[in-house]
Design a protein around this motif. Structure first.
Motif, mmCIF file in Angstrom:
data_model
loop_
_atom_site.group_PDB
_atom_site.id
_atom_site.type_symbol
_atom_site.label_atom_id
_atom_site.label_comp_id
_atom_site.label_asym_id
_atom_site.label_seq_id
_atom_site.Cartn_x
_atom_site.Cartn_y
_atom_site.Cartn_z
ATOM 1 N N ASN A 187 0.859 -1.177 0.000
ATOM 2 C CA ASN A 187 0.000 0.000 0.000
ATOM 3 C C ASN A 187 0.899 1.233 0.000
ATOM 4 O O ASN A 187 1.433 1.626 1.040
ATOM 5 C CB ASN A 187 -0.894 -0.012 1.246
ATOM 6 C CG ASN A 187 -1.800 1.193 1.309
ATOM 7 O OD1 ASN A 187 -1.756 2.059 0.432
ATOM 8 N ND2 ASN A 187 -2.612 1.259 2.348
ATOM 9 N N GLU A 245 0.724 4.191 2.557
ATOM 10 C CA GLU A 245 0.824 3.962 3.999
ATOM 11 C C GLU A 245 2.296 3.887 4.422
ATOM 12 O O GLU A 245 3.096 3.244 3.754
ATOM 13 C CB GLU A 245 0.105 2.635 4.348
ATOM 14 C CG GLU A 245 -0.237 2.472 5.798
ATOM 15 C CD GLU A 245 -1.411 3.334 6.257
ATOM 16 O OE1 GLU A 245 -2.113 3.907 5.401
ATOM 17 O OE2 GLU A 245 -1.610 3.431 7.473
ATOM 18 N N ASP A 291 -3.032 6.450 10.075
ATOM 19 C CA ASP A 291 -3.715 6.017 8.860
ATOM 20 C C ASP A 291 -3.352 6.999 7.756
ATOM 21 O O ASP A 291 -4.109 7.896 7.406
ATOM 22 C CB ASP A 291 -5.234 5.989 9.109
ATOM 23 C CG ASP A 291 -6.010 5.563 7.882
ATOM 24 O OD1 ASP A 291 -5.387 5.002 6.953
ATOM 25 O OD2 ASP A 291 -7.231 5.784 7.863
ATOM 26 N N ASP A 292 -2.159 6.825 7.185
ATOM 27 C CA ASP A 292 -1.615 7.821 6.264
ATOM 28 C C ASP A 292 -2.492 8.046 5.042
ATOM 29 O O ASP A 292 -2.614 9.159 4.558
ATOM 30 C CB ASP A 292 -0.203 7.399 5.808
ATOM 31 C CG ASP A 292 0.731 7.193 6.983
ATOM 32 O OD1 ASP A 292 1.137 8.206 7.572
ATOM 33 O OD2 ASP A 292 1.026 6.034 7.317
ATOM 34 N N ASP A 293 -3.071 6.985 4.518
ATOM 35 C CA ASP A 293 -3.866 7.146 3.297
ATOM 36 C C ASP A 293 -5.348 7.387 3.591
ATOM 37 O O ASP A 293 -6.160 7.494 2.673
ATOM 38 C CB ASP A 293 -3.691 5.939 2.359
ATOM 39 C CG ASP A 293 -4.200 4.641 2.969
ATOM 40 O OD1 ASP A 293 -4.536 4.636 4.171
ATOM 41 O OD2 ASP A 293 -4.255 3.634 2.243
ATOM 42 N N ASN A 346 -7.714 5.537 4.692
ATOM 43 C CA ASN A 346 -8.705 4.540 4.274
ATOM 44 C C ASN A 346 -9.375 3.857 5.473
ATOM 45 O O ASN A 346 -10.130 2.903 5.316
ATOM 46 C CB ASN A 346 -8.063 3.489 3.352
ATOM 47 C CG ASN A 346 -7.046 2.606 4.070
ATOM 48 O OD1 ASN A 346 -6.695 2.855 5.223
ATOM 49 N ND2 ASN A 346 -6.591 1.569 3.403
ATOM 50 N N TYR A 400 -7.772 2.371 7.998
ATOM 51 C CA TYR A 400 -6.968 1.283 8.573
ATOM 52 C C TYR A 400 -5.554 1.799 8.836
ATOM 53 O O TYR A 400 -4.891 2.298 7.922
ATOM 54 C CB TYR A 400 -6.934 0.090 7.610
ATOM 55 C CG TYR A 400 -8.294 -0.541 7.422
ATOM 56 C CD1 TYR A 400 -8.720 -1.587 8.238
ATOM 57 C CD2 TYR A 400 -9.174 -0.062 6.458
ATOM 58 C CE1 TYR A 400 -9.978 -2.148 8.088
ATOM 59 C CE2 TYR A 400 -10.438 -0.614 6.299
ATOM 60 C CZ TYR A 400 -10.833 -1.658 7.116
ATOM 61 O OH TYR A 400 -12.075 -2.207 6.970
ATOM 62 N N ILE A 401 -5.111 1.640 10.053
ATOM 63 C CA ILE A 401 -3.802 2.166 10.435
ATOM 64 C C ILE A 401 -2.707 1.147 10.140
ATOM 65 O O ILE A 401 -2.807 -0.012 10.548
ATOM 66 C CB ILE A 401 -3.815 2.545 11.932
ATOM 67 C CG1 ILE A 401 -4.728 3.754 12.137
ATOM 68 C CG2 ILE A 401 -2.405 2.819 12.432
ATOM 69 C CD1 ILE A 401 -4.868 4.180 13.571
ATOM 70 N N ASP A 436 -1.841 -0.332 7.400
ATOM 71 C CA ASP A 436 -2.200 -1.451 6.512
ATOM 72 C C ASP A 436 -1.252 -1.437 5.318
ATOM 73 O O ASP A 436 -1.624 -1.135 4.195
ATOM 74 C CB ASP A 436 -3.670 -1.350 6.069
ATOM 75 C CG ASP A 436 -4.012 -0.012 5.402
ATOM 76 O OD1 ASP A 436 -3.428 1.020 5.806
ATOM 77 O OD2 ASP A 436 -4.832 -0.018 4.476
#
Ligand code: CA
Length: 612
Positions: free
Chosen positions: A181, A184, A191-193, A195, A197-198, A200
């Motif tokens: 990903n 991320e 949760d950089d992106d 979405n 989910y941290i 991921d």
């Protein structure tokens, strides 16, 4: 509570009362889909469920308006379904069914890496499967090197929705097949992106709710190796960089058992994060309307959904197995063949409901830890098809799930032994399918599909029936074939393209949003009882905010928030209630006690903010 609106009078069209509970389900949990009556109605229901019924919201699925609840202590699933099915806001309510991996045997014979490589080097024969005979050589040769479908900048991503993956297996690392990903950053707890989910970085573990992927069963690693074996001969060295990527999504535990709610989460994760092929070597006999919706969503996104027909030697035409038996046009239901191209003794079949055969006995593939083993089952047959479709996507990147399925079914090798057993009377032929896809014009559109919930469990039950007299899917939809009722869902796929990239719950529906929502990046201090937590606010409206924090907030819990303005110059205090959560890290908080002055400040702040 301010956000709980008055529930108006609505006509009860139909509710899904009696569960056709042909299989076991998780005690104390239900999945509820609400009717599409707008955000206020959903708020009202969620508030009512949590305050009056002591239900706890565990997860919400976007504008599907579908919610996964834990029931209050002492409430049985059957009682909750009976009660909720009479609620005029409820479209359907069902148990959270258990689902099972679809191998027949577990691992039969084990080999070390050295044994396999030595054998592969010395043997002239293909050792992949005793009878694979599906033209893998073609895929290996024609799509390798600088030929058709040479390494793409964005290789097709195959989601393996399963028991996980040994991500550092030599075959995986040698081929660089693990999905990354790119949005991320590993291990930073953020949760950089965005979405939901941290961390991921390579997929998600829905069992532990973390980005740490492992395989404590072996099934998912075996399935993955089969998908890669369509890409190249994984038993010989040197291995080459794969032309596809594997996104491991673990929802089955170390015993190969998972829940429908986690399967649904994994399916949404897969398509929302770029997977174009979904391998589903698992199933269950209980019809789930919620899972049906999720599979339909994958179709709307153009993905391929390949599913195991099951290993009970049953006729799926009369005893359906889900998800393989959903009539969604991108679902490919796969039976297992064995020696001499006969149907494997354990394999389910179905002249109308199972599409084709594929090798599924004594299949050699990767297993933890860093070794190989053989296994049998429709679980093993399915990834040959998924792997083939992935190579078709290499050859024709823009081809959609509907067309991919048509080509795979058109290009089978027919065998009289399979006549009457599967729809095509044939077995997968990878060479023909990949070759045909490479030469075919791409259809940019697909036929419309509207979810029509299966009939078996679709009637309002009497209390007596709800307490256990519902019968089974097989009994109701199989031999008699008489639908009890049919509900045509007016929304269905027409609405699906509107489903947000991230599953953001019901707080901010686009079409009937009560308040405009704005992007914001502000610090927030959250008081929950005696605890004080720090987090960030990523969006805000006059009705609520999305709050991100590493601390766990209880669904339905009351919080007080001190939110900083975008320029950091001031803070406002508002009370609220947690109405949804994702991965226990992102929360929707509906403002509950927001003074007029605070709402005025939010209005002022948002003048310069971008709408979401
Ligand atoms: Ca993320």
């Amino acid at each position: 509570m301010a956000f709980i609106g008055r529930v108006g009078m609505y006509v009860i069209l139909a509710t899904l009362g009696c569960g056709a509970w042909a299989q076991d389900y998780k005690p104390g949990e239900v999945i509820v889909k609400l009717k599409n009556k707008g955000a206020m109605s959903s708020y009202a229901f969620l508030g009512k469920a949590q305050t009056d019924k002591q239900m706890t919201l565990k997860e919400s699925y976007g504008k599907m308006n579908m919610h996964h609840f834990a029931l209050g202590k002492g409430t049985s699933v059957s009682q909750a379904i009976h009660d909720l099915s009479q609620d005029p806001d409820v479209e359907f309510v069902e148990p959270n069914y258990y689902l099972h991996k679809s191998d027949d045997t577990g691992i039969q014979e084990r080999f070390s890496m050295a044994e396999i490589e030595e054998y592969a080097a010395s043997s002239q024969e293909k050792i992949l499967a005793t009878d694979s005979n599906i033209g893998l050589d073609y895929a290996w040769q024609s799509l390798s090197g600088g030929g058709v479908g040479a390494l793409a900048a964005n290789p097709p991503v195959v989601a393996v929705i399963d028991t996980g993956l040994q991500i550092d297996h030599t075959v995986i690392t040698d081929t660089s097949a693990l999905w990354v990903n790119s949005g991320e950053i590993a291990g930073n707890g953020i949760d950089d992106d965005g979405n939901g989910y941290i961390d991921d970085v390579n997929g998600w573990n829905f069992v532990t709710n973390s980005g740490t992927i492992y395989d404590d069963d072996g099934h998912g690693t075996h399935v993955t190796g089969i998908i890669l074996s369509v890409d190249q001969n994984i038993f010989t060295t040197p291995r080459t960089t794969a032309k596809i990527r594997i996104m491991p999504l673990k929802f089955l535990d170390g015993s190969g058992i998972g829940t429908t709610s986690d399967a649904i989460s994994a399916i949404y994760y897969a398509v929302n994060n770029g997977a174009v092929v979904l391998n589903n070597s698992w199933g269950g006999t209980g019809y789930s309307a919620a899972l049906h919706d999720a599979v339909a969503y994958t179709y709307s996104k153009g993905a391929s959904f390949v599913a195991a027909a099951g290993n009970s030697a049953n006729n799926n035409d009369s005893v359906p197995l889900y998800p393989a038996s959903y009539d969604v046009p991108n679902v490919i239901s796969v039976a297992a063949t064995g020696s001499s191209n006969y149907l494997a003794s354990f394999s389910n079949y179905g002249a109308t409901s199972v599409d084709l055969g594929s090798p599924g006995t004594y299949i050699l593939s990767t297993i933890p830890t860093n070794s190989f083993g053989t296994s049998s089952g429709t679980s093993m047959a399915t990834p040959f098809v998924a792997g083939t479709i992935a190579q078709m996507k290499v050859a024709s990147p823009n081809m959609l799930g509907y067309q991919l399925k048509s080509i795979v079914l058109d290009q089978i090798q027919t065998y009289s032994q399979l006549s009457g057993k599967v729809y095509t009377s044939g077995k997968l032929n990878t060479a023909n399918a990949v070759s045909s896809a490479g030469g075919a014009a791409v259809d940019s559109s697909q036929p419309a599909y509207t979810v029509s919930y299966q009939s078996a469990s679709r009637s309002v039950a009497s209390e007596n029936a709800a307490m256990g007299g519902c019968g089974t899917v097989a009994k109701l939809s199989g031999s008699t074939g008489v639908p009890i009722s049919q509900i045509l869902v007016a929304i269905g796929l027409l609405l699906l393209p509107l489903v947000a990239y991230a599953i953001r719950g019901v707080l901010y529906p686009q079409s009937r949003r009560r308040h405009e929502r704005y992007k914001i990046d502000s610090e927030v201090r959250i008081s929950v009882g005696d605890r004080e937590l720090v987090g960030s606010v990523s969006s805000i409206s006059l009705g609520g905010a999305q709050v991100n924090t590493a601390a766990l907030l209880e669904d339905g819990g009351m919080v007080t928030m001190l939110i900083e303005s975008p320029d950091g110059s001031e803070k406002i205090e508002v009370g609220g209630r947690v109405v949804w959560s994702e991965a226990n890290k992102a929360y929707g908080v509906a403002f509950d006690q927001a003074p007029q002055s605070a709402l005025q400040r939010i209005t002022d702040w948002t003048r310069n903010l971008q709408k979401v």
